[in-house]
Design a protein around this motif. Sequence first.
Motif, PDB file in Angstrom:
ATOM      1  N   ALA A  63     -16.299  49.717  44.057  1.00 32.84           N
ATOM      2  CA  ALA A  63     -16.191  48.729  45.137  1.00 32.84           C
ATOM      3  C   ALA A  63     -14.874  48.894  45.885  1.00 32.84           C
ATOM      4  O   ALA A  63     -13.831  49.118  45.279  1.00 32.84           O
ATOM      5  CB  ALA A  63     -16.301  47.320  44.578  1.00 32.84           C
ATOM      6  N   GLN A  64     -14.970  48.773  47.202  1.00 32.48           N
ATOM      7  CA  GLN A  64     -13.783  48.827  48.051  1.00 32.48           C
ATOM      8  C   GLN A  64     -13.805  47.622  48.968  1.00 32.48           C
ATOM      9  O   GLN A  64     -14.864  47.231  49.470  1.00 32.48           O
ATOM     10  CB  GLN A  64     -13.764  50.109  48.874  1.00 32.48           C
ATOM     11  CG  GLN A  64     -13.647  51.357  48.021  1.00 32.48           C
ATOM     12  CD  GLN A  64     -13.656  52.625  48.868  1.00 32.48           C
ATOM     13  OE1 GLN A  64     -13.722  52.579  50.093  1.00 32.48           O
ATOM     14  NE2 GLN A  64     -13.595  53.764  48.214  1.00 32.48           N
ATOM     15  N   ALA A  65     -12.634  47.051  49.209  1.00 28.43           N
ATOM     16  CA  ALA A  65     -12.518  45.868  50.058  1.00 28.43           C
ATOM     17  C   ALA A  65     -13.166  46.147  51.415  1.00 28.43           C
ATOM     18  O   ALA A  65     -13.079  47.266  51.911  1.00 28.43           O
ATOM     19  CB  ALA A  65     -11.059  45.482  50.229  1.00 28.43           C
ATOM     20  N   PRO A  66     -13.838  45.190  51.960  1.00 31.01           N
ATOM     21  CA  PRO A  66     -13.899  43.792  51.546  1.00 31.01           C
ATOM     22  C   PRO A  66     -14.924  43.505  50.460  1.00 31.01           C
ATOM     23  O   PRO A  66     -15.034  42.378  50.003  1.00 31.01           O
ATOM     24  CB  PRO A  66     -14.263  43.056  52.837  1.00 31.01           C
ATOM     25  CG  PRO A  66     -15.070  44.031  53.609  1.00 31.01           C
ATOM     26  CD  PRO A  66     -14.503  45.386  53.262  1.00 31.01           C
ATOM     27  N   LEU A  67     -15.699  44.514  50.021  1.00 34.26           N
ATOM     28  CA  LEU A  67     -16.602  44.303  48.893  1.00 34.26           C
ATOM     29  C   LEU A  67     -15.799  44.201  47.618  1.00 34.26           C
ATOM     30  O   LEU A  67     -14.795  44.895  47.452  1.00 34.26           O
ATOM     31  CB  LEU A  67     -17.583  45.475  48.752  1.00 34.26           C
ATOM     32  CG  LEU A  67     -18.764  45.534  49.691  1.00 34.26           C
ATOM     33  CD1 LEU A  67     -19.531  46.842  49.483  1.00 34.26           C
ATOM     34  CD2 LEU A  67     -19.675  44.342  49.482  1.00 34.26           C
ATOM     35  N   ASP A  68     -16.264  43.358  46.718  1.00 32.29           N
ATOM     36  CA  ASP A  68     -15.652  43.334  45.396  1.00 32.29           C
ATOM     37  C   ASP A  68     -16.703  43.761  44.376  1.00 32.29           C
ATOM     38  O   ASP A  68     -17.884  43.918  44.698  1.00 32.29           O
ATOM     39  CB  ASP A  68     -15.056  41.968  45.063  1.00 32.29           C
ATOM     40  CG  ASP A  68     -16.057  40.831  45.056  1.00 32.29           C
ATOM     41  OD1 ASP A  68     -17.266  41.070  44.823  1.00 32.29           O
ATOM     42  OD2 ASP A  68     -15.632  39.681  45.253  1.00 32.29           O
ATOM     43  N   ALA A  69     -16.271  43.969  43.152  1.00 30.20           N
ATOM     44  CA  ALA A  69     -17.159  44.475  42.106  1.00 30.20           C
ATOM     45  C   ALA A  69     -18.353  43.558  41.884  1.00 30.20           C
ATOM     46  O   ALA A  69     -19.475  44.031  41.679  1.00 30.20           O
ATOM     47  CB  ALA A  69     -16.380  44.671  40.807  1.00 30.20           C
ATOM     48  N   ASP A  70     -18.132  42.252  41.941  1.00 31.03           N
ATOM     49  CA  ASP A  70     -19.241  41.319  41.724  1.00 31.03           C
ATOM     50  C   ASP A  70     -20.299  41.437  42.819  1.00 31.03           C
ATOM     51  O   ASP A  70     -21.494  41.394  42.541  1.00 31.03           O
ATOM     52  CB  ASP A  70     -18.736  39.876  41.645  1.00 31.03           C
ATOM     53  CG  ASP A  70     -17.958  39.591  40.376  1.00 31.03           C
ATOM     54  OD1 ASP A  70     -18.174  40.308  39.372  1.00 31.03           O
ATOM     55  OD2 ASP A  70     -17.149  38.653  40.380  1.00 31.03           O
ATOM     56  N   ALA A  71     -19.865  41.586  44.055  1.00 33.31           N
ATOM     57  CA  ALA A  71     -20.819  41.727  45.166  1.00 33.31           C
ATOM     58  C   ALA A  71     -21.636  43.002  45.007  1.00 33.31           C
ATOM     59  O   ALA A  71     -22.861  42.990  45.172  1.00 33.31           O
ATOM     60  CB  ALA A  71     -20.081  41.726  46.503  1.00 33.31           C
ATOM     61  N   VAL A  72     -20.970  44.096  44.678  1.00 36.62           N
ATOM     62  CA  VAL A  72     -21.672  45.368  44.494  1.00 36.62           C
ATOM     63  C   VAL A  72     -22.671  45.246  43.347  1.00 36.62           C
ATOM     64  O   VAL A  72     -23.825  45.670  43.455  1.00 36.62           O
ATOM     65  CB  VAL A  72     -20.675  46.520  44.240  1.00 36.62           C
ATOM     66  CG1 VAL A  72     -21.396  47.793  43.820  1.00 36.62           C
ATOM     67  CG2 VAL A  72     -19.820  46.761  45.479  1.00 36.62           C
ATOM     68  N   ARG A  73     -22.247  44.634  42.254  1.00 41.85           N
ATOM     69  CA  ARG A  73     -23.133  44.455  41.097  1.00 41.85           C
ATOM     70  C   ARG A  73     -24.359  43.626  41.490  1.00 41.85           C
ATOM     71  O   ARG A  73     -25.487  43.959  41.141  1.00 41.85           O
ATOM     72  CB  ARG A  73     -22.372  43.804  39.948  1.00 41.85           C
ATOM     73  CG  ARG A  73     -23.187  43.690  38.663  1.00 41.85           C
ATOM     74  CD  ARG A  73     -22.338  43.174  37.509  1.00 41.85           C
ATOM     75  NE  ARG A  73     -21.322  44.127  37.126  1.00 41.85           N
ATOM     76  CZ  ARG A  73     -21.522  45.149  36.288  1.00 41.85           C
ATOM     77  NH1 ARG A  73     -22.710  45.351  35.780  1.00 41.85           N
ATOM     78  NH2 ARG A  73     -20.543  45.960  35.972  1.00 41.85           N
TER      79      ARG A  73
END
Length: 93
Positions: A63-73
């Motif tokens: 994940a790279q900003a503005p995405l975070d790991a939770d959003a990608v998951r």
Amino acid sequence: MIDDPEIDWLRNQIDAIDHQILALVRQRLDVVLRVGDKKREKNLAVYDPVRETRLLDHLSSQAQAPLDADAVRQIFRAVVGECRRLEAAHVEK
């Protein structure tokens, strides 16, 4: 309705990207169904929780900003879950 040419232009870009995402999801599903065919031939289960966990862990770590790991998951959990559902239906045919 907002009357702003820049917003309209940006929304058109979003629409074009959404169509690209849809095409990629379809490509992914085509490959998933081919995997399902191989699993059916070998009498293997559709659901592989270890692979799914590894995939979600790997993607969320990218994940790279503005995405975070939770959003990608969450995004990929939905994509993978729907592909698994469609694969299971395909394998049962």
